[in-house]
Design an enzyme around this catalytic site. Sequence first.
Site, PDB file in Angstrom:
ATOM      1  N   SER A   1      -9.706  -0.839   7.216  1.00 49.06           N
ATOM      2  CA  SER A   1      -9.150  -0.718   5.862  1.00 49.06           C
ATOM      3  C   SER A   1      -8.418  -1.923   5.313  1.00 49.06           C
ATOM      4  O   SER A   1      -8.084  -1.944   4.135  1.00 49.06           O
ATOM      5  CB  SER A   1      -8.229   0.496   5.770  1.00 49.06           C
ATOM      6  OG  SER A   1      -9.002   1.650   5.635  1.00 49.06           O
TER       7      SER A   1
ATOM      8  N   LYS B   1       0.846  -1.208   0.000  1.00 46.78           N
ATOM      9  CA  LYS B   1       0.000   0.000   0.000  1.00 46.78           C
ATOM     10  C   LYS B   1       0.877   1.253   0.000  1.00 46.78           C
ATOM     11  O   LYS B   1       1.894   1.300   0.719  1.00 46.78           O
ATOM     12  CB  LYS B   1      -0.885  -0.024   1.258  1.00 46.78           C
ATOM     13  CG  LYS B   1      -1.941   1.067   1.330  1.00 46.78           C
ATOM     14  CD  LYS B   1      -2.749   0.936   2.628  1.00 46.78           C
ATOM     15  CE  LYS B   1      -3.928   1.905   2.691  1.00 46.78           C
ATOM     16  NZ  LYS B   1      -4.716   1.752   3.942  1.00 46.78           N
TER      17      LYS B   1
ATOM     18  N   SER C   1      -9.743   1.382   2.924  1.00 54.89           N
ATOM     19  CA  SER C   1      -8.943   2.194   2.028  1.00 54.89           C
ATOM     20  C   SER C   1      -7.867   1.420   1.276  1.00 54.89           C
ATOM     21  O   SER C   1      -7.361   1.891   0.269  1.00 54.89           O
ATOM     22  CB  SER C   1      -8.283   3.324   2.819  1.00 54.89           C
ATOM     23  OG  SER C   1      -7.365   2.799   3.757  1.00 54.89           O
TER      24      SER C   1
HETATM   25  N1  GLN Z   1     -13.023   3.587   6.298  1.00 50.74           N
HETATM   26  C1  GLN Z   1     -12.533   4.087   7.562  1.00 50.74           C
HETATM   27  C2  GLN Z   1     -12.279   5.558   7.447  1.00 50.74           C
HETATM   28  O1  GLN Z   1     -12.608   6.110   6.459  1.00 50.74           O
HETATM   29  C3  GLN Z   1     -11.301   3.345   7.963  1.00 50.74           C
HETATM   30  C4  GLN Z   1     -10.088   3.759   7.229  1.00 50.74           C
HETATM   31  C5  GLN Z   1      -8.891   2.956   7.579  1.00 50.74           C
HETATM   32  O2  GLN Z   1      -8.982   1.925   8.249  1.00 50.74           O
HETATM   33  N2  GLN Z   1      -7.750   3.451   7.190  1.00 50.74           N
HETATM   34  O3  GLN Z   1     -11.769   6.171   8.321  1.00 50.74           O
END
Ligand code: GLN
Length: 477
Positions: free
Chosen positions: A179, A80, A155
């Site tokens: 994420s 990532k 994400s």
């Molecule tokens: N979808 C969640 C957010 O928008 C988690 C994001 C993540 O785990 N980086 O904060």
Amino acid sequence: MIKLEELTIKKFREGLAKKEFSASEVARLFFDYIEVKDKEIEAYLSLNRDGALERARQIDAAVASGKEIPSLAGVPMAIKDVILIEGLPATAASKILEKYVAAYDAGVIKKLKAAGALFLGKTNLDEFAMGSSTEQSAFKVTRNPRDTSLVPGGSSGGSAAAVAADMAVAALGTDTGGSVRQPAAFCGVVGMKPTYGAISRYGVIAMASSLDQVGTFSKTVEDAAILFKEIAGHDPKDATSATVTYGDELVNPDFHKIRELTVGVPEEYFIEGTDAEIISAVQGVMKEFETLKIKVKKIHLPHTKYALSVYYIVMPAEVSTNLARYDGIRYGERAKSENLLDLYYQDRGNGLGLEPKRRSILGTFVLSAGYYDAYYAKAQRVRALIKQDFDEAFLDVDVILTPVTPTLPFKLGEKASDPMQMYLSDIFTITLNLAGLPGISIPVKGRGDKLPIGFQLIGRPWHEADILGLGRYYEQS
Ligand code: GLN
């Protein structure tokens, strides 16, 4: 013939040792395939062809000379784009870091390098890891390999899609609220977020430091265990990194002991608004556990309903401080401007997307004098209650079973302009980040052509071996 879709870490290791193929051959195959397939999926932001092929040559030379090779030697991985690899771009999918090239290796990358892994490239994400669909990247929209009209989740959507589309054997992501686990569930692969502190965060672009953890994507639970064993461990460069060491049972579970685990199923995770297909799929897993003679019982985690609200106070507070370092001076390109304030406005104004701005503003608000007690301090107290729910539940059960997501993978564009709907995607995953617990998302078996569904196993802190072991038992049964 090497079949990329069948390559797991385990099979790659065996094939390399038996000289069925060379690391270079496999790496080249991956790049050839990525060139074609990624036009459709758009999982990668940048490729590391020269670096990976050089690495593969070194591995092949070591194999040829009969040297003992490390455990992940030549394993083609996707990373990532928030995790620093020296000399490669690290954009966090943000315009503000578009030209940034990492000056050093993240702690987790050092470990992977020592284990011999090779890096195919850096994967797409929602900008600064904020989002649940990978549509909020400043550069491209990644598609779900199972159906390209759907989102891959986020994400870490690029990493999940890369593994699901056979464009990497395994991948790393980060998980602040879900994420890793949510995109794993959407793409039909295994995703694990370990206990807070198990994996170094040094050299990982920070979103919300008390919640962030690096996690893994793989095709099997066994691979998740192999990979985690290599990257877990203390790093003096991360003050929150723990000194716990993991035993051999992580990779070689004792299934007699696994059968003795008690699984708790919390009522609060089977709520209205959750897709009926998901509820029945996870209940199916529960029944399968019972036929495997594993004890399953109902439990309660009463403060679950506050988790989303708590997260959307604590997380933005930390985001606002972490993102303050992107001031237009230290990283990336500097805007031309008359004075310092103007420089800040221009650089942050043009460089950051809507979601990072929204969260920075929210975070600044909840931390401001006069609101700190009403929001931030109160949220921290409720966070402690959420943690306490789990502590109490774990007096009674060893592992907790829940759904990963309330919905099936949704259409591209469906929730992109509705932040509240997007935020709800993480309702079953953020509690673990708030409590610092390990969790794994495993595909429900036997879905055939239907869209993938994940179930989540939650463990006690430092008991990754329980969720990995039970996951493998399910996978093999
Ligand atoms: N979808 C969640 C957010 O928008 C988690 C994001 C993540 O785990 N980086 O904060």
